[in-house]
Design a protein around this motif. Sequence first.
Motif, PDB file in Angstrom:
ATOM      1  N   TRP A 221      56.935 -67.725 -95.013  1.00 39.97           N
ATOM      2  CA  TRP A 221      55.990 -67.182 -95.992  1.00 39.97           C
ATOM      3  C   TRP A 221      55.005 -68.260 -96.452  1.00 39.97           C
ATOM      4  N   ALA A 222      55.517 -69.453 -96.736  1.00 40.23           N
ATOM      5  CA  ALA A 222      54.664 -70.525 -97.257  1.00 40.23           C
ATOM      6  C   ALA A 222      53.927 -71.274 -96.161  1.00 40.23           C
ATOM      7  N   ASN A 223      54.410 -71.187 -94.921  1.00 41.34           N
ATOM      8  CA  ASN A 223      53.801 -71.924 -93.806  1.00 41.34           C
ATOM      9  C   ASN A 223      53.667 -71.018 -92.582  1.00 41.34           C
ATOM     10  N   PRO A 224      52.931 -69.919 -92.678  1.00 35.10           N
ATOM     11  CA  PRO A 224      52.874 -68.978 -91.550  1.00 35.10           C
ATOM     12  C   PRO A 224      52.305 -69.592 -90.281  1.00 35.10           C
ATOM     13  N   GLY A 225      51.572 -70.680 -90.396  1.00 28.19           N
ATOM     14  CA  GLY A 225      50.975 -71.298 -89.221  1.00 28.19           C
ATOM     15  C   GLY A 225      51.954 -72.040 -88.342  1.00 28.19           C
ATOM     16  N   ILE A 226      53.198 -72.216 -88.772  1.00 28.43           N
ATOM     17  CA  ILE A 226      54.140 -72.985 -87.963  1.00 28.43           C
ATOM     18  C   ILE A 226      54.833 -72.127 -86.906  1.00 28.43           C
ATOM     19  N   VAL A 227      54.728 -70.794 -87.025  1.00 26.81           N
ATOM     20  CA  VAL A 227      55.367 -69.905 -86.061  1.00 26.81           C
ATOM     21  C   VAL A 227      54.333 -68.946 -85.475  1.00 26.81           C
ATOM     22  N   GLN A 228      54.716 -68.278 -84.402  1.00 22.38           N
ATOM     23  CA  GLN A 228      53.792 -67.391 -83.700  1.00 22.38           C
ATOM     24  C   GLN A 228      53.816 -65.998 -84.352  1.00 22.38           C
ATOM     25  N   LEU A 229      52.750 -65.704 -85.109  1.00 20.48           N
ATOM     26  CA  LEU A 229      52.619 -64.433 -85.809  1.00 20.48           C
ATOM     27  C   LEU A 229      51.319 -63.761 -85.392  1.00 20.48           C
ATOM     28  N   ASP A 230      51.276 -62.422 -85.537  1.00 20.16           N
ATOM     29  CA  ASP A 230      50.038 -61.707 -85.254  1.00 20.16           C
ATOM     30  C   ASP A 230      49.185 -61.626 -86.519  1.00 20.16           C
ATOM     31  N   GLU A 231      48.101 -60.866 -86.467  1.00 15.98           N
ATOM     32  CA  GLU A 231      47.175 -60.800 -87.600  1.00 15.98           C
ATOM     33  C   GLU A 231      47.793 -60.123 -88.820  1.00 15.98           C
ATOM     34  N   ASP A 232      48.872 -59.376 -88.605  1.00 18.22           N
ATOM     35  CA  ASP A 232      49.593 -58.760 -89.720  1.00 18.22           C
ATOM     36  C   ASP A 232      50.762 -59.608 -90.185  1.00 18.22           C
ATOM     37  N   LEU A 233      50.813 -60.855 -89.708  1.00 16.63           N
ATOM     38  CA  LEU A 233      51.861 -61.808 -90.061  1.00 16.63           C
ATOM     39  C   LEU A 233      53.240 -61.347 -89.601  1.00 16.63           C
ATOM     40  N   ARG A 234      53.291 -60.667 -88.476  1.00 12.02           N
ATOM     41  CA  ARG A 234      54.552 -60.263 -87.858  1.00 12.02           C
ATOM     42  C   ARG A 234      54.762 -61.093 -86.589  1.00 12.02           C
ATOM     43  N   PRO A 235      56.021 -61.406 -86.246  1.00 14.55           N
ATOM     44  CA  PRO A 235      56.267 -62.209 -85.045  1.00 14.55           C
ATOM     45  C   PRO A 235      55.773 -61.527 -83.770  1.00 14.55           C
ATOM     46  N   THR A 236      55.164 -62.305 -82.900  1.00  7.57           N
ATOM     47  CA  THR A 236      54.773 -61.793 -81.581  1.00  7.57           C
ATOM     48  C   THR A 236      55.890 -61.993 -80.568  1.00  7.57           C
ATOM     49  N   VAL A 237      56.665 -63.047 -80.748  1.00  5.97           N
ATOM     50  CA  VAL A 237      57.824 -63.327 -79.901  1.00  5.97           C
ATOM     51  C   VAL A 237      58.954 -63.809 -80.798  1.00  5.97           C
ATOM     52  N   VAL A 238      60.177 -63.662 -80.312  1.00  9.49           N
ATOM     53  CA  VAL A 238      61.342 -64.113 -81.074  1.00  9.49           C
ATOM     54  C   VAL A 238      62.246 -64.926 -80.166  1.00  9.49           C
ATOM     55  N   ALA A 239      63.170 -65.636 -80.783  1.00  6.99           N
ATOM     56  CA  ALA A 239      64.034 -66.569 -80.055  1.00  6.99           C
ATOM     57  C   ALA A 239      65.264 -65.885 -79.480  1.00  6.99           C
ATOM     58  N   GLY A 240      65.822 -66.524 -78.474  1.00  5.61           N
ATOM     59  CA  GLY A 240      67.059 -66.061 -77.861  1.00  5.61           C
ATOM     60  C   GLY A 240      67.377 -66.910 -76.654  1.00  5.61           C
ATOM     61  N   VAL A 241      68.345 -66.466 -75.881  1.00  6.74           N
ATOM     62  CA  VAL A 241      68.661 -67.104 -74.601  1.00  6.74           C
ATOM     63  C   VAL A 241      68.867 -66.008 -73.566  1.00  6.74           C
ATOM     64  N   PRO A 242      68.606 -66.318 -72.282  1.00  8.70           N
ATOM     65  CA  PRO A 242      68.660 -65.281 -71.247  1.00  8.70           C
ATOM     66  C   PRO A 242      70.090 -64.868 -70.899  1.00  8.70           C
ATOM     67  N   PRO A 243      70.224 -63.807 -70.099  1.00 11.95           N
ATOM     68  CA  PRO A 243      71.558 -63.401 -69.638  1.00 11.95           C
ATOM     69  C   PRO A 243      72.285 -64.555 -68.953  1.00 11.95           C
ATOM     70  N   ASP A 244      73.594 -64.633 -69.170  1.00  6.86           N
ATOM     71  CA  ASP A 244      74.410 -65.673 -68.550  1.00  6.86           C
ATOM     72  C   ASP A 244      75.831 -65.151 -68.397  1.00  6.86           C
ATOM     73  N   MET A 245      76.753 -66.048 -68.127  1.00  6.24           N
ATOM     74  CA  MET A 245      78.132 -65.643 -67.896  1.00  6.24           C
ATOM     75  C   MET A 245      78.786 -65.050 -69.138  1.00  6.24           C
ATOM     76  N   PHE A 246      78.204 -65.301 -70.312  1.00  7.42           N
ATOM     77  CA  PHE A 246      78.778 -64.794 -71.543  1.00  7.42           C
ATOM     78  C   PHE A 246      78.192 -63.448 -71.956  1.00  7.42           C
ATOM     79  N   SER A 247      76.993 -63.115 -71.476  1.00  7.71           N
ATOM     80  CA  SER A 247      76.341 -61.878 -71.887  1.00  7.71           C
ATOM     81  C   SER A 247      75.387 -61.405 -70.799  1.00  7.71           C
ATOM     82  N   ALA A 248      75.562 -60.154 -70.371  1.00 10.44           N
ATOM     83  CA  ALA A 248      74.723 -59.605 -69.319  1.00 10.44           C
ATOM     84  C   ALA A 248      73.306 -59.324 -69.783  1.00 10.44           C
ATOM     85  N   THR A 249      73.114 -59.190 -71.082  1.00  9.19           N
ATOM     86  CA  THR A 249      71.780 -58.907 -71.629  1.00  9.19           C
ATOM     87  C   THR A 249      71.205 -60.086 -72.400  1.00  9.19           C
TER      88      THR A 249
END
Length: 374
Positions: A229-257
């Motif tokens: 909220w105080a530093n919106p420029g540090i993350v990837q947000l659209d013009e409505d201040l909503r995330p364009t991408v989010v974090a995660g990790v790809p499928p692996d031996m622990f999770s198919a998705t």
Amino acid sequence: MIQTRGSGILLHITSLPSTYGIGDFGPSAYRFVEALARARQHYWQILPLNPTRCVYANSPYCSPSGFAMNSLLISPDLLVRDGFLEAADLEPVPGFPEGRVVYEAVTWYKERLLSCAYRRFSESAPESGYEAFSAGTGWWLDDHALFVALKDHFHGLEWSRWPAEIRNREAEAIHEMRERLADRIRKEKFIQYLAAWQWSALHRHCTGRGIQIIGDIPIYVAYDSVDVWANPGIVQLDEDLRPTVVAGVPPDMFSATGQLWGNPVYDWPALRERGYDWWVSRVARSGELYDLFRIDHFRAFADYYEVPAGDATAENGTWVDGPGADFFEVLARRFPCFAIVAEDLGANTPAVQGLLDRFDFPGMKILLFAFGEG
């Protein structure tokens, strides 16, 4: 730098024994330090001290603040000892289970105690320690306390759903809310003062007994946080201040998705233009709290996985280059003696290994994994 080869124990504060439903900075913590010293240990590793919130399953790895401390870790016994409460104020103590934390009940109980302590504090003469703390930590505390007050004022709504002038931090509107919510802001600053008071004393006790504290920096922050909220420029947000991408990790031996964490992803080019100022502040804050610290998901500094916002799984993400050595060069110039431990579990790529070797960062090895095939 890490100068002492030695052993220690990972035990988060919440897991310490307590009458009050959750481990805290009180007597049990001091007894644990004494046990470490008797066993000739050098290190006490803990999890992040950041605030938690039920909506994030009370995980300190998805916190509403990357700088503040968790008020649930404040010790009622020490509040009585130091004159912030009377012993009678602790009653009645709910019948908390011994083996696990029931966060909703603990939160209700601790909020009652802290509100009582704040009333007593407000009715007393000004305290120089509180004033000095507020002045010295204003660089993060002012926004944090305002954010907490606004969350209360708007009944817990995510900041993106606040009125536009507050959501966008228009100067006049923010000034008006600071004045309107002045008492709630002061209360939150007082609560952070209590947490800092108790933690600093415990940290000093560790130092006196030859125990160094290994802290923990989560790689990402929550979207519904004062940091975004105080530093919106540090993350990837659209013009409505909503995330364009989010974090995660790809499928692996622990999770198919894969794993869809949902945290907003840093805008590293923008941060580079700013000299990584927010991260520099975050490392400085960690240096105040700990002797050395682990950086969670270290791989993301080499390359990180991002998933289109709105996807139900992490299957369609892509790998993107992180800031790499440039980021750590900035930190090394700013903090010549900073000591970190890289959480380098999982696939250790040449880029990750290059960062570890170049900056002489120790990584992690999990003993459990040593007993599998190979």
